[in-house]
Design an enzyme around this catalytic site. Structure first.
Site, PDB file in Angstrom:
ATOM      1  N   ASP A 273     -49.325  37.413 -34.537  1.00 40.56           N
ATOM      2  CA  ASP A 273     -50.585  36.870 -34.990  1.00 40.56           C
ATOM      3  C   ASP A 273     -51.724  37.841 -34.691  1.00 40.56           C
ATOM      4  O   ASP A 273     -52.575  38.129 -35.530  1.00 40.56           O
ATOM      5  CB  ASP A 273     -50.799  35.563 -34.214  1.00 40.56           C
TER       6      ASP A 273
ATOM      7  N   LYS B 236     -38.536  33.985 -45.145  1.00 41.91           N
ATOM      8  CA  LYS B 236     -38.779  35.356 -44.682  1.00 41.91           C
ATOM      9  C   LYS B 236     -38.147  35.444 -43.303  1.00 41.91           C
ATOM     10  O   LYS B 236     -38.651  34.885 -42.326  1.00 41.91           O
ATOM     11  CB  LYS B 236     -40.275  35.655 -44.613  1.00 41.91           C
TER      12      LYS B 236
ATOM     13  N   ARG C 116     -34.536  50.795 -41.777  1.00 43.92           N
ATOM     14  CA  ARG C 116     -35.587  51.134 -42.730  1.00 43.92           C
ATOM     15  C   ARG C 116     -36.289  52.441 -42.373  1.00 43.92           C
ATOM     16  O   ARG C 116     -36.696  53.189 -43.249  1.00 43.92           O
ATOM     17  CB  ARG C 116     -36.625  50.017 -42.780  1.00 43.92           C
TER      18      ARG C 116
ATOM     19  N   LYS D 104     -40.941  35.832 -54.887  1.00 40.15           N
ATOM     20  CA  LYS D 104     -40.708  37.014 -55.727  1.00 40.15           C
ATOM     21  C   LYS D 104     -40.739  36.618 -57.193  1.00 40.15           C
ATOM     22  O   LYS D 104     -40.296  35.508 -57.530  1.00 40.15           O
ATOM     23  CB  LYS D 104     -39.316  37.598 -55.444  1.00 40.15           C
TER      24      LYS D 104
ATOM     25  N   CYS E 163     -40.891  14.737  -1.188  1.00 38.69           N
ATOM     26  CA  CYS E 163     -40.665  13.929   0.014  1.00 38.69           C
ATOM     27  C   CYS E 163     -40.297  14.774   1.227  1.00 38.69           C
ATOM     28  O   CYS E 163     -40.130  14.243   2.317  1.00 38.69           O
ATOM     29  CB  CYS E 163     -39.580  12.885  -0.258  1.00 38.69           C
TER      30      CYS E 163
ATOM     31  N   CYS F 227     -35.886   9.604  -4.227  1.00 39.24           N
ATOM     32  CA  CYS F 227     -37.050  10.442  -3.915  1.00 39.24           C
ATOM     33  C   CYS F 227     -38.239   9.997  -4.745  1.00 39.24           C
ATOM     34  O   CYS F 227     -39.313   9.759  -4.241  1.00 39.24           O
ATOM     35  CB  CYS F 227     -36.731  11.904  -4.172  1.00 39.24           C
TER      36      CYS F 227
HETATM   37  S1  IVH Z   1     -37.731  41.198 -50.044  1.00 41.27           S
HETATM   38  C1  IVH Z   1     -39.638  45.455 -51.323  1.00 41.27           C
HETATM   39  N1  IVH Z   1     -36.924  39.028 -48.888  1.00 41.27           N
HETATM   40  O1  IVH Z   1     -39.871  41.288 -44.523  1.00 41.27           O
HETATM   41  C2  IVH Z   1     -39.466  44.614 -50.142  1.00 41.27           C
HETATM   42  N2  IVH Z   1     -37.847  40.724 -47.527  1.00 41.27           N
HETATM   43  O2  IVH Z   1     -42.619  42.119 -44.004  1.00 41.27           O
HETATM   44  C3  IVH Z   1     -38.613  43.502 -50.527  1.00 41.27           C
HETATM   45  N3  IVH Z   1     -37.855  40.190 -45.136  1.00 41.27           N
HETATM   46  O3  IVH Z   1     -39.444  44.623 -45.357  1.00 41.27           O
HETATM   47  C4  IVH Z   1     -38.295  42.686 -49.397  1.00 41.27           C
HETATM   48  N4  IVH Z   1     -36.926  38.215 -45.328  1.00 41.27           N
HETATM   49  O4  IVH Z   1     -37.532  43.403 -44.037  1.00 41.27           O
HETATM   50  C5  IVH Z   1     -37.477  40.236 -48.716  1.00 41.27           C
HETATM   51  N5  IVH Z   1     -36.154  37.054 -48.018  1.00 41.27           N
HETATM   52  C6  IVH Z   1     -36.683  38.241 -47.837  1.00 41.27           C
HETATM   53  C7  IVH Z   1     -37.036  38.733 -46.565  1.00 41.27           C
HETATM   54  C8  IVH Z   1     -37.633  39.984 -46.449  1.00 41.27           C
HETATM   55  C9  IVH Z   1     -37.417  39.107 -44.491  1.00 41.27           C
HETATM   56  C10 IVH Z   1     -38.468  41.354 -44.486  1.00 41.27           C
HETATM   57  C11 IVH Z   1     -38.092  42.673 -45.064  1.00 41.27           C
HETATM   58  C12 IVH Z   1     -39.405  43.262 -45.475  1.00 41.27           C
HETATM   59  C13 IVH Z   1     -40.336  42.600 -44.520  1.00 41.27           C
HETATM   60  C14 IVH Z   1     -41.773  42.677 -44.951  1.00 41.27           C
END
Ligand code: IVH
Length: 692
Positions: free
Chosen positions: A39, A118, A139, A299, A420, A439
């Site tokens: 956060d 996520k 990555r 997405k 106690c 107790c």
């Molecule tokens: S799609 C082009 N789907 O979150 C990037 N990412 O903060 C496409 N992540 O780098 C990523 N869950 O490591 C995608 N369901 C999900 C995800 C996800 C976690 C991560 C991923 C990304 C990071 C970004």
């Protein structure tokens, strides 16, 4: 809720902010413990972005806003396609604004979306060559990552062989489930290591560790599939044209683990409004998930939309992360209090520098027991990671060891019972006052008299204090031998209250065994376990005759709990004898004891032939109509009388969810799993005659 941005006042503060953010991001991607929680990091980056918008000429080249996030770890294996990050939104308004900009780019109003969790782990690319897992790459800086192929074989959900001999790359997140995290910390501390602060750090540390005396499992969730240079041409072509949802179905068909078989599978939404509904549903399920999520990824589902939207250097424009409020914050451990519970257990509780987590100010957090404090090497003054999700009591996860100043002090364990002054029984992990439930007699009697136990009306804590202070009651059995004149002599006890209390105590003698057992407060047995034990054994005599083997035949009692229950029943024997002598009922209506010779008989099976026979039922939300007055415990008793099994969490095994007003995550989960739902009224009709 929009997270407010940090306020940056001048160029020096800006430079400091960039440095802090870069360091935190490096720790995050490298798997170290960042000194900023998520956060705080998000707020800092927003502050940096605000300052840069006002002072574009002063923007620093390494600002976290301008490049592939997490660019600190360089790797030597180039990615075929950059592994990008995601932009964030924090509110429905910001999300709607994003969909509008997406529509502008794709040139169409309604875009189909794929919506999923996520996952809070680490991004990884898994290369398959003719169906065989050949390489795992982190990555890194997004263009090249580190080869972590040594982890092959330790990641559940990433098979070493796909179901088809295809060449392609699976991208996804490696994380630890709660159970894997617990296990990893046990193994690590068992080898003399420091425990990991949270599952994410544990996964990061484990993935990158090359030479370890032990291996601990992790879990993979795939979220992307792409062709590699060696991919068969027609497959590559097909993949480029597939909707994201179809690619994920293909990944699952190939044997890769995805969100599909979790409580929060990726789903397709046709409109932004539908997406927002799904965001709410996933958020409601978050606290119950066995893995961490920190948001929802939305997405554009169709390949054509993704292509039209394109990508920036840092993040794609076709996807967005809808961030959920952080459930973890770093704060300081100021003190440890030792509280004695009603069974005499002496439990440590951490006093924290107040910290706001998801809208609530947290000042206390549970610490399990002295051994756990020692194992995690916690000290007073430590910065600690505090976790709070949903309504669960906040807990301290671990100290952030690198923030130590040297001023931290050891936590002093009590030598005597803090209540106690008696000796402490330290034989088990959970310490207990040698006086046991005597107790904290007031707490133990008030609990016994409570609505879900003996239900003695008029015997609240104040009256219990009076009785104990007057020396009239020294244990539970004394309640049943109280005389009228003794009560009348107490302050504020007139004739009517005295007679009412005596009548309530007399009525309590008829409570079923399950409630008497619960009132005794046997450690490790709450309301539902007491019902199971009572139903299994049917009489107090057969409970007392049970050895650990017989006790283990009760559903939910394992090899650890059984001996401690048996030992405690022996300890309670004199008290039980006196309760019996006072005329307290010691049998469970409708249950039959297991035959002594064939102790394996399934005596705890639900009542045969009831209207809910064979059903696993979960009750959630506020009950209405005829059920309105029933406590949750009484609802569960009703379910069991009707032949069903009551449970508090929804799973695939649940057969019915009774959802009242305000039902939230459990109803959502039932809908998700296709479990039958009933209103309180429908349920009342089902159990009909038993309600009387
Ligand atoms: S799609 C082009 N789907 O979150 C990037 N990412 O903060 C496409 N992540 O780098 C990523 N869950 O490591 C995608 N369901 C999900 C995800 C996800 C976690 C991560 C991923 C990304 C990071 C970004």
């Amino acid at each position: 809720m929009t997270t407010p941005a940090a306020v940056i006042v001048d160029a020096a503060a800006y430079a400091q902010a960039v440095e802090d953010a870069v360091r935190a991001a490096a720790a995050y991607y490298e798997g170290g413990t960042s000194s900023l929680d998520d956060d705080t990091y998000d707020r800092l980056v927003r502050g940096i972005a605000d300052w840069e918008a006002e002072h574009p000429e002063g923007t620093l080249p390494d600002s976290p806003t301008g490049k592939v996030a997490g660019g600190a770890v360089e790797g030597d294996v180039p990615h075929t396609v950059p592994m990008l990050s995601l932009d964030n939104v924090f509110s429905a308004e910001e999300f709607t604004a994003w969909t509008a900009s997406l529509a502008r780019r794709t040139g169409r109003e309604a875009t189909r979306f794929s919506v999923g969790p996520k996952l809070d782990g680490l991004a990884i690319a898994a290369r398959y060559s003719e169906g065989r897992l050949s390489r795992l790459i982190t990555r890194g800086d997004g263009t090249a990552g580190e080869d972590v192929s040594h982890a092959i074989g330790t990641v559940v959900g990433l098979p070493e062989r796909l179901h088809e001999p295809v060449t392609l790359e699976v991208r996804g997140e490696v994380l630890m489930t709660s159970a894997q995290f617990e296990h990893a910390n046990e193994v690590r501390t068992g080898h003399g290591g420091q425990p990991f602060a949270n599952p994410r750090n544990a996964a990061a540390g484990t993935l990158r560790a090359r030479e370890r005396a032990y291996t601990v499992p992790m879990t993979f969730f795939g979220y992307g599939l792409l062709p590699l240079p060696g991919t068969d041409g027609s497959l590559a072509e097909r993949m480029r044209e597939m909707a994201h949802s179809d690619l994920m179905a293909l990944a699952a068909d190939l044997g890769v683990h995805t969100s599909a078989r979790t409580a929060v599978p990726d789903t397709v939404a046709e409109t932004p409004e539908e997406v927002l509904l799904r965001v709410k549903e996933i958020a409601a399920l978050r606290a119950e998930l066995p893995f961490g999520i920190d948001g929802i990824v939305v997405k554009a589902d169709l390949a054509a939309d993704r292509e039209a939207a394109g990508s920036g250097s840092r993040a794609p424009r076709w996807a967005i992360a809808y961030k959920l409020p952080a459930v973890e914050k770093i704060t300081r451990l100021l003190e440890v209090e030792w509280n004695v519970g009603r069974t005499g257990i002496i439990a440590p509780r951490g006093v924290l520098e107040p910290v706001v987590i998801d809208g609530s100010t947290i000042t206390y957090a549970t610490l399990h027991n002295p051994a756990d404090i020692t194992r995690r090497d916690l000290r007073l003054g430590d910065h600690v990671m505090v976790h709070r999700a949903g309504d669960v009591i906040p807990r301290i996860e671990a100290p952030v060891a690198h923030l130590r100043t040297g001023e931290e002090q050891p936590i002093v364990f009590p030598a005597q019972c803090p209540r106690c002054g008696s000796d402490i029984d330290t034989g088990e992990e959970r310490w207990r006052c040698a006086q046991g439930r005597n107790c904290h007699l007031v707490a133990s009697l008030a609990y016994a008299a409570g609505r879900d136990q003996l239900d003695i009306e008029g015997l609240g804590t104040t009256r219990v204090v009076q009785l104990v202070e007057a020396g009239l009651v020294t244990d539970l059995a004394d309640l049943f031998t109280l005389r009228r004149e003794q009560l009348l002599a107490l302050e504020r006890m007139g004739e009517t209250s005295t007679d009412n209390l005596l009548a309530a105590i007399a009525k309590a003698k008829e409570q079923p065994l399950s409630r008497v057992l619960c009132a005794l407060g046997v450690r490790g047995t709450g309301r539902s376990m007491s019902r199971r034990i009572a139903r299994h054994f049917a009489t107090m005599d057969s409970i007392r005759a049970a050895d650990a083997d017989a006790m283990q035949r009760v559903d939910g009692i394992g090899s650890e709990k059984a001996p401690s229950i048996v030992a405690e029943m022996a300890e309670l024997a004199p008290l039980i004898d006196r309760l019996t002598a006072a005329g307290v009922n010691m049998t469970e209506p409708g249950a039959t004891p297991p035959p002594a010779a064939d102790a394996a008989s399934d005596g705890d099976g639900p009542a045969a032939g009831g209207p809910l026979q064979g059903m696993a039922v979960v009750v959630t939300g506020a009950m209405t109509g005829v059920l309105e007055k029933l406590s949750r415990n009484e609802m569960n008793e009703l379910i069991e009388r009707a032949g069903g099994r009551s449970s508090s969490s929804v799973s695939r095994r649940t057969t019915l969810v009774v959802a009242g007003e305000g039902a939230g995550s459990k109803r959502a989960k039932a809908e998700q799993l296709g479990v039958r739902l009933a209103t309180p009224e429908e349920f009342a009709a089902m159990v009909g005659e038993l309600l009387g």
